[in-house]
Motif scaffolding. Sequence first.
Motif, PDB file in Angstrom:
ATOM      1  N   UNK A 100       0.834  -1.205   0.000  1.00 45.60           N
ATOM      2  CA  UNK A 100       0.000   0.000   0.000  1.00 45.60           C
ATOM      3  C   UNK A 100       0.869   1.257   0.000  1.00 45.60           C
ATOM      4  N   UNK A 101       1.979   1.210   0.720  1.00 44.38           N
ATOM      5  CA  UNK A 101       2.880   2.360   0.770  1.00 44.38           C
ATOM      6  C   UNK A 101       3.495   2.630  -0.609  1.00 44.38           C
ATOM      7  N   UNK A 102       3.923   1.578  -1.290  1.00 41.24           N
ATOM      8  CA  UNK A 102       4.519   1.742  -2.613  1.00 41.24           C
ATOM      9  C   UNK A 102       3.502   2.338  -3.584  1.00 41.24           C
ATOM     10  N   UNK A 103       2.282   1.842  -3.553  1.00 42.46           N
ATOM     11  CA  UNK A 103       1.230   2.365  -4.435  1.00 42.46           C
ATOM     12  C   UNK A 103       0.950   3.834  -4.101  1.00 42.46           C
ATOM     13  N   UNK A 104       0.957   4.162  -2.813  1.00 47.01           N
ATOM     14  CA  UNK A 104       0.713   5.543  -2.403  1.00 47.01           C
ATOM     15  C   UNK A 104       1.830   6.460  -2.870  1.00 47.01           C
ATOM     16  N   UNK A 105       3.084   6.036  -2.672  1.00 41.97           N
ATOM     17  CA  UNK A 105       4.210   6.844  -3.164  1.00 41.97           C
ATOM     18  C   UNK A 105       4.157   6.992  -4.681  1.00 41.97           C
ATOM     19  N   UNK A 106       3.791   5.934  -5.370  1.00 43.84           N
ATOM     20  CA  UNK A 106       3.669   5.999  -6.832  1.00 43.84           C
ATOM     21  C   UNK A 106       2.607   7.028  -7.222  1.00 43.84           C
ATOM     22  N   UNK A 107       1.489   7.017  -6.532  1.00 46.69           N
ATOM     23  CA  UNK A 107       0.421   7.986  -6.811  1.00 46.69           C
ATOM     24  C   UNK A 107       0.903   9.413  -6.554  1.00 46.69           C
ATOM     25  N   UNK A 108       1.655   9.620  -5.492  1.00 47.85           N
ATOM     26  CA  UNK A 108       2.195  10.955  -5.195  1.00 47.85           C
ATOM     27  C   UNK A 108       3.074  11.431  -6.343  1.00 47.85           C
ATOM     28  N   UNK A 134      -0.638  16.652  -3.372  1.00 51.13           N
ATOM     29  CA  UNK A 134      -1.599  16.384  -2.292  1.00 51.13           C
ATOM     30  C   UNK A 134      -0.837  16.071  -1.003  1.00 51.13           C
ATOM     31  N   UNK A 135      -0.834  17.030  -0.103  1.00 48.81           N
ATOM     32  CA  UNK A 135      -0.109  16.875   1.163  1.00 48.81           C
ATOM     33  C   UNK A 135      -0.637  15.679   1.954  1.00 48.81           C
ATOM     34  N   UNK A 136      -1.936  15.514   2.008  1.00 45.25           N
ATOM     35  CA  UNK A 136      -2.525  14.405   2.770  1.00 45.25           C
ATOM     36  C   UNK A 136      -2.068  13.057   2.220  1.00 45.25           C
ATOM     37  N   UNK A 137      -1.943  12.950   0.908  1.00 44.72           N
ATOM     38  CA  UNK A 137      -1.481  11.704   0.303  1.00 44.72           C
ATOM     39  C   UNK A 137       0.005  11.468   0.620  1.00 44.72           C
ATOM     40  N   UNK A 156       1.572  12.577   3.273  1.00 45.07           N
ATOM     41  CA  UNK A 156       1.642  12.208   4.684  1.00 45.07           C
ATOM     42  C   UNK A 156       1.143  10.795   4.922  1.00 45.07           C
ATOM     43  N   UNK A 157       0.176  10.352   4.131  1.00 42.63           N
ATOM     44  CA  UNK A 157      -0.291   8.974   4.241  1.00 42.63           C
ATOM     45  C   UNK A 157       0.848   8.014   3.955  1.00 42.63           C
ATOM     46  N   UNK A 158       1.605   8.289   2.916  1.00 44.07           N
ATOM     47  CA  UNK A 158       2.750   7.434   2.581  1.00 44.07           C
ATOM     48  C   UNK A 158       3.783   7.456   3.706  1.00 44.07           C
ATOM     49  N   UNK A 159       4.026   8.610   4.281  1.00 44.01           N
ATOM     50  CA  UNK A 159       4.974   8.707   5.397  1.00 44.01           C
ATOM     51  C   UNK A 159       4.462   7.949   6.626  1.00 44.01           C
ATOM     52  N   UNK A 160       3.185   8.041   6.900  1.00 41.81           N
ATOM     53  CA  UNK A 160       2.587   7.327   8.036  1.00 41.81           C
ATOM     54  C   UNK A 160       2.710   5.819   7.831  1.00 41.81           C
ATOM     55  N   UNK A 161       2.462   5.378   6.598  1.00 40.55           N
ATOM     56  CA  UNK A 161       2.588   3.951   6.303  1.00 40.55           C
ATOM     57  C   UNK A 161       4.022   3.487   6.517  1.00 40.55           C
ATOM     58  N   UNK A 169      -3.457  21.203   4.972  1.00 35.06           N
ATOM     59  CA  UNK A 169      -4.208  20.133   4.314  1.00 35.06           C
ATOM     60  C   UNK A 169      -3.667  18.751   4.673  1.00 35.06           C
ATOM     61  N   UNK A 170      -2.874  18.689   5.751  1.00 35.91           N
ATOM     62  CA  UNK A 170      -2.289  17.425   6.181  1.00 35.91           C
ATOM     63  C   UNK A 170      -3.256  16.593   7.005  1.00 35.91           C
TER      64      UNK A 170
END
Length: 176
Positions: free
Chosen positions: A27-35, A46-49, A51-56, A130-131
Amino acid sequence: MALLVAARAVRACNVAVARAMAWLALAMVVTFLAVVVLRYGFGIGLIALQETAQYLHAAIFLLAAAGGIVADRHVRVDVLRNRFPPAVQRRVEIGGHLLLLLPFALFLLWAVMPYVAESWRLGETSVESSGLPLVYLLKTLMPVAALQLALQAVASAVLLAVGGETLDAPAHEEGL
């Protein structure tokens, strides 16, 4: 007997958490890819996205550590240990768990609790407008990880001392 059951339960719990973290890595890799695609392909940040990757990443790092102990993937200095007979190696392992890992985990737990408590008291959120508003929950993973490590240190020592466990990772842990 109850101590062995508890030690095996701790080990099973840490194995399950480590396996869940493996899926979270995907999920983290997919999120970083999306960022990256959104930012460099479409000019959308997208700051929230992010931060989601960082949280993961933080969750994976913190919560998979005890699984590394179970799977015998932790850092160890084997300069002398491998030259010892198995009985001495077992004692060295038990000592490492009880005299090095356990005190470290307990110190970590003690050190982060005020930090985490303050974060909860403030209801800490991202510094970005927007985090994510979940910083206090992310920081809660630190004492959880310390507790996991402390419990696994004791569980590993018990399993080695009285559980008849070998020094090798159990066969069913190879998938970690």
